[in-house]
Structures are given as structure tokens and as C-alpha cells.
Design a protein around this motif. Sequence first.
Motif, PDB file in Angstrom:
ATOM      1  N   MET A 130       6.876   5.114  12.906  1.00  0.00           N
ATOM      2  CA  MET A 130       5.685   6.308  12.705  1.00  0.00           C
ATOM      3  C   MET A 130       4.370   5.565  12.540  1.00  0.00           C
ATOM      4  SD  MET A 130       7.518   8.689   9.874  1.00  0.00           S
ATOM      5  CE  MET A 130       9.359   9.198  10.091  1.00  0.00           C
ATOM      6  N   GLN A 131       3.609   6.485  13.046  1.00  0.00           N
ATOM      7  CA  GLN A 131       2.070   6.069  12.935  1.00  0.00           C
ATOM      8  C   GLN A 131       1.395   6.900  11.768  1.00  0.00           C
ATOM      9  OE1 GLN A 131       0.237   6.685  16.683  1.00  0.00           O
ATOM     10  NE2 GLN A 131      -1.735   6.952  15.980  1.00  0.00           N
ATOM     11  N   ALA A 132       0.602   6.262  11.050  1.00  0.00           N
ATOM     12  CA  ALA A 132      -0.231   7.137  10.059  1.00  0.00           C
ATOM     13  C   ALA A 132      -1.390   7.914  10.590  1.00  0.00           C
ATOM     14  CB  ALA A 132      -1.042   6.261   9.108  1.00  0.00           C
ATOM     15  N   ILE A 133      -1.295   9.173  10.365  1.00  0.00           N
ATOM     16  CA  ILE A 133      -2.497  10.063  10.736  1.00  0.00           C
ATOM     17  C   ILE A 133      -2.962  10.909   9.522  1.00  0.00           C
ATOM     18  CG2 ILE A 133      -1.485  10.433  13.028  1.00  0.00           C
ATOM     19  CD1 ILE A 133      -0.063  12.871  12.156  1.00  0.00           C
ATOM     20  N   THR A 134      -4.062  11.363   9.887  1.00  0.00           N
ATOM     21  CA  THR A 134      -4.915  12.086   8.926  1.00  0.00           C
ATOM     22  C   THR A 134      -4.658  13.672   8.911  1.00  0.00           C
ATOM     23  OG1 THR A 134      -6.600  12.942  10.555  1.00  0.00           O
ATOM     24  CG2 THR A 134      -7.127  10.843   9.491  1.00  0.00           C
ATOM     25  N   ARG A 135      -4.916  14.263   7.743  1.00  0.00           N
ATOM     26  CA  ARG A 135      -4.686  15.710   7.583  1.00  0.00           C
ATOM     27  C   ARG A 135      -4.977  16.541   8.886  1.00  0.00           C
ATOM     28  NH1 ARG A 135      -3.389  19.582   3.701  1.00  0.00           N
ATOM     29  NH2 ARG A 135      -4.356  21.285   4.050  1.00  0.00           N
ATOM     30  N   ASP A 136      -6.089  16.387   9.262  1.00  0.00           N
ATOM     31  CA  ASP A 136      -6.648  17.029  10.488  1.00  0.00           C
ATOM     32  C   ASP A 136      -5.927  16.763  11.804  1.00  0.00           C
ATOM     33  OD1 ASP A 136      -8.731  18.272   8.906  1.00  0.00           O
ATOM     34  OD2 ASP A 136     -10.224  16.735   9.558  1.00  0.00           O
ATOM     35  N   PRO A 141       0.884  -1.296  -0.280  1.00  0.00           N
ATOM     36  CA  PRO A 141      -0.027   0.230   0.052  1.00  0.00           C
ATOM     37  C   PRO A 141       0.894   1.309  -0.023  1.00  0.00           C
ATOM     38  CG  PRO A 141      -0.021  -1.171   2.151  1.00  0.00           C
ATOM     39  CD  PRO A 141       0.762  -1.961   1.327  1.00  0.00           C
ATOM     40  N   PRO A 142       0.297   2.335  -0.429  1.00  0.00           N
ATOM     41  CA  PRO A 142       0.937   3.493  -0.701  1.00  0.00           C
ATOM     42  C   PRO A 142       1.294   4.220   0.982  1.00  0.00           C
ATOM     43  CG  PRO A 142      -1.220   3.894  -1.266  1.00  0.00           C
ATOM     44  CD  PRO A 142      -0.848   2.358  -1.139  1.00  0.00           C
ATOM     45  N   PRO A 143       2.582   4.939   1.224  1.00  0.00           N
ATOM     46  CA  PRO A 143       2.514   5.443   2.374  1.00  0.00           C
ATOM     47  C   PRO A 143       1.434   6.375   2.859  1.00  0.00           C
ATOM     48  CG  PRO A 143       4.150   6.119   0.629  1.00  0.00           C
ATOM     49  CD  PRO A 143       3.506   5.072   0.161  1.00  0.00           C
ATOM     50  N   PRO A 144       1.250   6.749   4.027  1.00  0.00           N
ATOM     51  CA  PRO A 144       0.154   7.610   4.449  1.00  0.00           C
ATOM     52  C   PRO A 144       0.756   9.077   4.084  1.00  0.00           C
ATOM     53  CG  PRO A 144       1.387   6.993   6.274  1.00  0.00           C
ATOM     54  CD  PRO A 144       1.850   6.162   5.144  1.00  0.00           C
ATOM     55  N   ASP A 145      -0.243  10.107   3.716  1.00  0.00           N
ATOM     56  CA  ASP A 145       0.063  11.478   3.535  1.00  0.00           C
ATOM     57  C   ASP A 145       0.910  11.978   4.692  1.00  0.00           C
ATOM     58  OD1 ASP A 145      -0.640  11.302   0.889  1.00  0.00           O
ATOM     59  OD2 ASP A 145      -2.650  12.100   1.653  1.00  0.00           O
ATOM     60  N   TRP A 146       0.478  11.575   5.805  1.00  0.00           N
ATOM     61  CA  TRP A 146       0.872  12.204   7.219  1.00  0.00           C
ATOM     62  C   TRP A 146       1.207  11.186   8.171  1.00  0.00           C
ATOM     63  CZ3 TRP A 146       1.707  16.809   5.329  1.00  0.00           C
ATOM     64  CH2 TRP A 146       0.825  17.486   4.334  1.00  0.00           C
ATOM     65  N   ALA A 147       2.523  11.565   8.834  1.00  0.00           N
ATOM     66  CA  ALA A 147       2.852  10.587  10.059  1.00  0.00           C
ATOM     67  C   ALA A 147       3.203  11.147  11.106  1.00  0.00           C
ATOM     68  CB  ALA A 147       3.983   9.470   9.312  1.00  0.00           C
ATOM     69  N   LEU A 148       2.961  10.481  12.192  1.00  0.00           N
ATOM     70  CA  LEU A 148       3.451  10.790  13.686  1.00  0.00           C
ATOM     71  C   LEU A 148       4.545  10.163  13.971  1.00  0.00           C
ATOM     72  CD1 LEU A 148       3.085  12.476  16.185  1.00  0.00           C
ATOM     73  CD2 LEU A 148       1.515  10.948  17.019  1.00  0.00           C
ATOM     74  N   GLU A 149       5.864  10.699  14.169  1.00  0.00           N
ATOM     75  CA  GLU A 149       6.844   9.969  15.067  1.00  0.00           C
ATOM     76  C   GLU A 149       6.804   9.937  16.348  1.00  0.00           C
ATOM     77  OE1 GLU A 149      11.700   9.957  15.068  1.00  0.00           O
ATOM     78  OE2 GLU A 149      10.574  11.563  13.691  1.00  0.00           O
ATOM     79  N   ARG A 150       7.132   8.858  16.828  1.00  0.00           N
ATOM     80  CA  ARG A 150       7.035   8.527  18.416  1.00  0.00           C
ATOM     81  C   ARG A 150       8.336   8.432  18.828  1.00  0.00           C
ATOM     82  NH1 ARG A 150       2.117   9.246  20.826  1.00  0.00           N
ATOM     83  NH2 ARG A 150       0.268   8.654  19.580  1.00  0.00           N
ATOM     84  N   ASP A 177       4.455  21.514   7.841  1.00  0.00           N
ATOM     85  CA  ASP A 177       3.953  22.604   8.289  1.00  0.00           C
ATOM     86  C   ASP A 177       3.758  23.472   6.874  1.00  0.00           C
ATOM     87  OD1 ASP A 177       6.798  22.921   8.120  1.00  0.00           O
ATOM     88  OD2 ASP A 177       6.759  24.422   9.616  1.00  0.00           O
ATOM     89  N   LYS A 178       4.668  23.355   6.072  1.00  0.00           N
ATOM     90  CA  LYS A 178       4.467  24.292   4.851  1.00  0.00           C
ATOM     91  C   LYS A 178       3.624  23.656   4.022  1.00  0.00           C
ATOM     92  CE  LYS A 178       9.097  25.950   4.673  1.00  0.00           C
ATOM     93  NZ  LYS A 178      10.376  26.261   4.188  1.00  0.00           N
ATOM     94  N   GLU A 179       3.604  22.272   3.932  1.00  0.00           N
ATOM     95  CA  GLU A 179       2.700  21.565   2.947  1.00  0.00           C
ATOM     96  C   GLU A 179       1.140  21.795   3.576  1.00  0.00           C
ATOM     97  OE1 GLU A 179       2.846  17.413   0.810  1.00  0.00           O
ATOM     98  OE2 GLU A 179       4.503  18.095   1.345  1.00  0.00           O
ATOM     99  N   LEU A 180       1.126  21.706   4.784  1.00  0.00           N
ATOM    100  CA  LEU A 180      -0.234  21.880   5.390  1.00  0.00           C
ATOM    101  C   LEU A 180      -0.673  23.324   5.528  1.00  0.00           C
ATOM    102  CD1 LEU A 180       0.297  19.200   8.246  1.00  0.00           C
ATOM    103  CD2 LEU A 180      -1.307  19.005   6.653  1.00  0.00           C
ATOM    104  N   GLY A 181       0.213  24.207   5.296  1.00  0.00           N
ATOM    105  CA  GLY A 181       0.035  25.553   5.372  1.00  0.00           C
ATOM    106  C   GLY A 181      -0.072  26.242   6.708  1.00  0.00           C
ATOM    107  N   VAL A 182       0.562  25.584   7.643  1.00  0.00           N
ATOM    108  CA  VAL A 182       0.593  25.852   8.986  1.00  0.00           C
ATOM    109  C   VAL A 182       2.096  26.274   9.336  1.00  0.00           C
ATOM    110  CG1 VAL A 182       0.476  25.107  11.337  1.00  0.00           C
ATOM    111  CG2 VAL A 182      -0.980  24.220   9.604  1.00  0.00           C
ATOM    112  N   LEU A 183       2.316  27.630   8.925  1.00  0.00           N
ATOM    113  CA  LEU A 183       3.800  28.202   9.256  1.00  0.00           C
ATOM    114  C   LEU A 183       3.587  28.940  10.572  1.00  0.00           C
ATOM    115  CD1 LEU A 183       4.314  29.727   5.748  1.00  0.00           C
ATOM    116  CD2 LEU A 183       5.341  27.311   6.622  1.00  0.00           C
TER     117      LEU A 183
END
Length: 110
Positions: A77-83, A48-57, A103-109
Amino acid sequence: MSESTPEERLAALHFLRRVQQRDLARTDQWIATEEQRAAEHARRRPPPPPPDWALERGKRAKPKAIHTSQCWNPFFMQAITRDQAIEALTRGAVPPCARCEPDKELGVLE
């Protein structure tokens, strides 16, 4: 109608058991064949393709960084949603990865 003897009943039960064993062996072979086909099919299927966003613990499961799919490593890493990524960056005080800059890709600068 005549009654069957104990020997005849026992012989019939032994016969029935042999028939059922043969049927069970055939069923086991069918199962093994289907499992082999399923394994072959799974090997041919692309991962499967990698998720768009990931949380590293980090240690003790503490959030360490947010990443894009460019940094995806399923072992750390754990797959997470955009939100969830936006929430972690803005309110969760989880830093963005310096390499992939989610942060740049999400528009959260900052």
C-alpha cells in the motif's frame, strides 16, 4: 639561511604523511563511533504510525482498494491523504476495502 637537502625534505614529507595517516585513522574511528551511536538511536526509536489512509495497488500498479490504517501493509500500500482517499472513492472508481470500510469513516457512502 641554508637550504635543506633532498634527503631532509623527503624525511619531512614522510613524517608529515605519518602524522596525517594517524589523524585520518582517528577521524575514521570517530566516524565509526558516531555511526554506531546513530544506529543504536534508530533501533530505540519507535516506528512511525501507519497513515490514516492507504491505496492498495494491484497488478500493473492499478489501484485496487482504499483502506484505513487498520489494514495498513507497507509492502502493498501507498500512504495517501484524506482528500486523495475521498477523490479515489468518489471520482477514481477505486472500491473501498470491505473489511475496514473507509467509505463510512470518510462519510462517502455509495
